[in-house]
Design a protein around this motif. Structure first.
Motif, mmCIF file in Angstrom:
data_model
loop_
_atom_site.group_PDB
_atom_site.id
_atom_site.type_symbol
_atom_site.label_atom_id
_atom_site.label_comp_id
_atom_site.label_asym_id
_atom_site.label_seq_id
_atom_site.Cartn_x
_atom_site.Cartn_y
_atom_site.Cartn_z
ATOM 1 N N ASP A 60 0.851 -1.191 0.000
ATOM 2 C CA ASP A 60 0.000 0.000 0.000
ATOM 3 C C ASP A 60 0.883 1.236 0.000
ATOM 4 O O ASP A 60 1.267 1.757 1.044
ATOM 5 C CB ASP A 60 -0.920 -0.002 1.214
ATOM 6 C CG ASP A 60 -1.991 1.083 1.145
ATOM 7 O OD1 ASP A 60 -2.172 1.665 0.059
ATOM 8 O OD2 ASP A 60 -2.644 1.341 2.168
ATOM 9 N N ASP A 61 1.243 1.650 -1.215
ATOM 10 C CA ASP A 61 2.103 2.825 -1.388
ATOM 11 C C ASP A 61 3.401 2.692 -0.599
ATOM 12 O O ASP A 61 3.838 3.620 0.089
ATOM 13 C CB ASP A 61 1.356 4.099 -0.974
ATOM 14 C CG ASP A 61 2.011 5.353 -1.532
ATOM 15 O OD1 ASP A 61 2.817 5.251 -2.483
ATOM 16 O OD2 ASP A 61 1.728 6.448 -1.007
ATOM 17 N N GLY A 62 4.015 1.511 -0.680
ATOM 18 C CA GLY A 62 5.299 1.280 -0.028
ATOM 19 C C GLY A 62 5.206 0.595 1.319
ATOM 20 O O GLY A 62 6.222 0.126 1.840
ATOM 21 N N PHE A 63 4.005 0.539 1.878
ATOM 22 C CA PHE A 63 3.825 -0.169 3.142
ATOM 23 C C PHE A 63 3.474 -1.618 2.818
ATOM 24 O O PHE A 63 2.390 -1.907 2.295
ATOM 25 C CB PHE A 63 2.712 0.466 3.975
ATOM 26 C CG PHE A 63 2.475 -0.222 5.295
ATOM 27 C CD1 PHE A 63 3.398 -0.117 6.326
ATOM 28 C CD2 PHE A 63 1.330 -0.989 5.512
ATOM 29 C CE1 PHE A 63 3.200 -0.759 7.544
ATOM 30 C CE2 PHE A 63 1.108 -1.628 6.721
ATOM 31 C CZ PHE A 63 2.055 -1.512 7.739
ATOM 32 N N VAL A 64 4.400 -2.519 3.102
ATOM 33 C CA VAL A 64 4.238 -3.933 2.750
ATOM 34 C C VAL A 64 3.804 -4.711 3.989
ATOM 35 O O VAL A 64 4.379 -4.559 5.071
ATOM 36 C CB VAL A 64 5.552 -4.513 2.178
ATOM 37 C CG1 VAL A 64 5.408 -5.999 1.898
ATOM 38 C CG2 VAL A 64 5.947 -3.758 0.911
ATOM 39 N N LEU A 65 2.774 -5.551 3.805
ATOM 40 C CA LEU A 65 2.225 -6.306 4.928
ATOM 41 C C LEU A 65 1.844 -7.710 4.471
ATOM 42 O O LEU A 65 1.285 -7.889 3.389
ATOM 43 C CB LEU A 65 0.991 -5.579 5.473
ATOM 44 C CG LEU A 65 0.366 -6.091 6.773
ATOM 45 C CD1 LEU A 65 1.321 -5.920 7.941
ATOM 46 C CD2 LEU A 65 -0.939 -5.349 7.042
ATOM 47 N N TYR A 66 2.163 -8.699 5.294
ATOM 48 C CA TYR A 66 1.750 -10.073 5.029
ATOM 49 C C TYR A 66 0.964 -10.605 6.221
ATOM 50 O O TYR A 66 0.825 -9.921 7.232
ATOM 51 C CB TYR A 66 2.947 -10.974 4.695
ATOM 52 C CG TYR A 66 4.012 -11.087 5.769
ATOM 53 C CD1 TYR A 66 3.945 -12.076 6.743
ATOM 54 C CD2 TYR A 66 5.105 -10.208 5.799
ATOM 55 C CE1 TYR A 66 4.914 -12.200 7.723
ATOM 56 C CE2 TYR A 66 6.088 -10.325 6.773
ATOM 57 C CZ TYR A 66 5.992 -11.313 7.727
ATOM 58 O OH TYR A 66 6.962 -11.430 8.696
ATOM 59 N N GLU A 67 0.465 -11.819 6.089
ATOM 60 C CA GLU A 67 -0.457 -12.482 7.017
ATOM 61 C C GLU A 67 -1.873 -11.922 6.817
ATOM 62 O O GLU A 67 -2.159 -10.768 7.113
ATOM 63 C CB GLU A 67 -0.035 -12.373 8.477
ATOM 64 C CG GLU A 67 1.158 -13.230 8.843
ATOM 65 C CD GLU A 67 0.898 -14.723 8.602
ATOM 66 O OE1 GLU A 67 -0.238 -15.188 8.806
ATOM 67 O OE2 GLU A 67 1.837 -15.422 8.194
ATOM 68 N N SER A 68 -2.744 -12.775 6.296
ATOM 69 C CA SER A 68 -4.051 -12.336 5.815
ATOM 70 C C SER A 68 -4.911 -11.663 6.879
ATOM 71 O O SER A 68 -5.554 -10.648 6.593
ATOM 72 C CB SER A 68 -4.805 -13.520 5.202
ATOM 73 O OG SER A 68 -4.941 -14.586 6.123
ATOM 74 N N ARG A 69 -4.934 -12.183 8.091
ATOM 75 C CA ARG A 69 -5.772 -11.559 9.115
ATOM 76 C C ARG A 69 -5.250 -10.172 9.478
ATOM 77 O O ARG A 69 -6.037 -9.251 9.729
ATOM 78 C CB ARG A 69 -5.852 -12.454 10.357
ATOM 79 C CG ARG A 69 -6.625 -13.756 10.130
ATOM 80 C CD ARG A 69 -6.586 -14.634 11.371
ATOM 81 N NE ARG A 69 -7.259 -15.913 11.204
ATOM 82 C CZ ARG A 69 -6.737 -16.987 10.619
ATOM 83 N NH1 ARG A 69 -5.495 -16.924 10.133
ATOM 84 N NH2 ARG A 69 -7.422 -18.110 10.513
ATOM 85 N N ALA A 70 -3.944 -10.014 9.512
ATOM 86 C CA ALA A 70 -3.361 -8.691 9.777
ATOM 87 C C ALA A 70 -3.690 -7.730 8.642
ATOM 88 O O ALA A 70 -4.000 -6.555 8.878
ATOM 89 C CB ALA A 70 -1.847 -8.809 9.954
ATOM 90 N N ILE A 71 -3.621 -8.214 7.409
ATOM 91 C CA ILE A 71 -3.949 -7.385 6.252
ATOM 92 C C ILE A 71 -5.404 -6.931 6.339
ATOM 93 O O ILE A 71 -5.716 -5.746 6.109
ATOM 94 C CB ILE A 71 -3.707 -8.155 4.942
ATOM 95 C CG1 ILE A 71 -2.217 -8.456 4.761
ATOM 96 C CG2 ILE A 71 -4.232 -7.359 3.753
ATOM 97 C CD1 ILE A 71 -1.908 -9.393 3.595
ATOM 98 N N CYS A 72 -6.304 -7.841 6.678
ATOM 99 C CA CYS A 72 -7.724 -7.477 6.790
ATOM 100 C C CYS A 72 -7.940 -6.408 7.851
ATOM 101 O O CYS A 72 -8.715 -5.454 7.640
ATOM 102 C CB CYS A 72 -8.552 -8.714 7.121
ATOM 103 S SG CYS A 72 -8.661 -9.920 5.778
ATOM 104 N N ARG A 73 -7.284 -6.561 8.989
ATOM 105 C CA ARG A 73 -7.414 -5.557 10.039
ATOM 106 C C ARG A 73 -6.892 -4.199 9.564
ATOM 107 O O ARG A 73 -7.483 -3.155 9.841
ATOM 108 C CB ARG A 73 -6.651 -6.004 11.292
ATOM 109 C CG ARG A 73 -7.373 -7.060 12.118
ATOM 110 C CD ARG A 73 -6.496 -7.518 13.278
ATOM 111 N NE ARG A 73 -7.224 -8.253 14.290
ATOM 112 C CZ ARG A 73 -7.456 -9.559 14.263
ATOM 113 N NH1 ARG A 73 -7.028 -10.272 13.220
ATOM 114 N NH2 ARG A 73 -8.121 -10.149 15.242
ATOM 115 N N TYR A 74 -5.787 -4.212 8.857
ATOM 116 C CA TYR A 74 -5.198 -2.974 8.339
ATOM 117 C C TYR A 74 -6.172 -2.271 7.393
ATOM 118 O O TYR A 74 -6.406 -1.056 7.511
ATOM 119 C CB TYR A 74 -3.889 -3.291 7.616
ATOM 120 C CG TYR A 74 -3.318 -2.137 6.823
ATOM 121 C CD1 TYR A 74 -2.625 -1.108 7.460
ATOM 122 C CD2 TYR A 74 -3.471 -2.075 5.440
ATOM 123 C CE1 TYR A 74 -2.101 -0.048 6.733
ATOM 124 C CE2 TYR A 74 -2.949 -1.023 4.708
ATOM 125 C CZ TYR A 74 -2.265 -0.009 5.362
ATOM 126 O OH TYR A 74 -1.757 1.048 4.634
#
Length: 218
Positions: A60-74
């Motif tokens: 997300d514009d340079g903010f990289v995130l993995y783990e699906s539940r964490a992504i959903c919360r984000y």
């Protein structure tokens, strides 16, 4: 810059719940297809984003995130003011939501995964299904659903009377059961679970995602 989703085009597993969250929150995204058969998820470039070499990942514009539940919360937090409200706002409601999310992660997910490993995993590899193992896994999962029946007799959804991420998290693997002939979500004599599950499966965002697969929406 539009959000990038690194995933497979099939609405299953972690990809399904992230894509569904994006759809419910009306967030446009670009799908970057990861070909797992070609081991694209194990390249140095991909491992730099996800050290375990799994999908999905978002950028997300340079903010990289993995783990699906964490992504959903984000996604639900960042885009709180648009689309479906997937996270409660009050303190106590939020704690109840986290309780429900933990129920999915520690009870529903491990139990359903045992079924899928036997019924789906072996089928995909061309191996015979051990019916005794499958029956035991279904029995264990059914015990979890018996508790769900009690919980869902008290309120409409898992965390209360509003649809939340706690419900979304069940879309990763729950819909696979019926596809492989395991009719336990609606065929077990649990009216509250049946009502809840049918309502989840009928959500317009899910119906569209299931029909069309995961694809860019920008």
């Amino acid at each position: 810059m539009v959000l990038k989703l690194y995933a497979a085009p099939q609405a299953a597993g972690g990809t399904a719940i992230v894509a569904l969250t994006l759809a419910e929150k009306q967030v446009p995204y670009e799908l970057i297809t990861v070909n797992m058969e070609a081991k694209e998820h194990k390249t140095p470039e991909y491992l730099a984003m996800h050290p375990f070499g799994q999908i999905p990942v978002i950028d997300d514009d340079g903010f990289v995130l993995y783990e699906s539940r964490a992504i959903c919360r984000y996604i639900a937090e960042k885009y709180a003011d648009q689309g479906t409200s997937l996270l409660p706002k009050s303190f106590k409601e939020r704690i109840i939501f986290e309780q429900a999310a933990s129920v999915e992660a520690t009870n529903f997910h491990p139990a359903i995964f045992k079924i899928l490993m036997e019924a789906v995993g072996k089928s995909r590899r061309g191996l015979p299904v051990d019916q005794a193992v499958l029956d035991a896994a279904v029995a264990e999962f059914s015990e979890k659903l018996d508790v769900y029946e009690v919980i869902l007799g008290k309120h409409k959804f898992l965390a209360g009377n509003e649809f939340t991420l706690a419900d979304v998290f069940h879309f990763g693997y729950g819909p696979m059961l019926a596809s492989y002939g395991v009719d336990v979500m609606t065929g077990g004599g649990r009216p509250n679970v049946t009502r809840w599950w049918n309502e989840l499966m009928a959500r317009p965002a899910w119906v569209k995602l299931k029909a069309e697969g995961v694809k860019s929406t920008q």
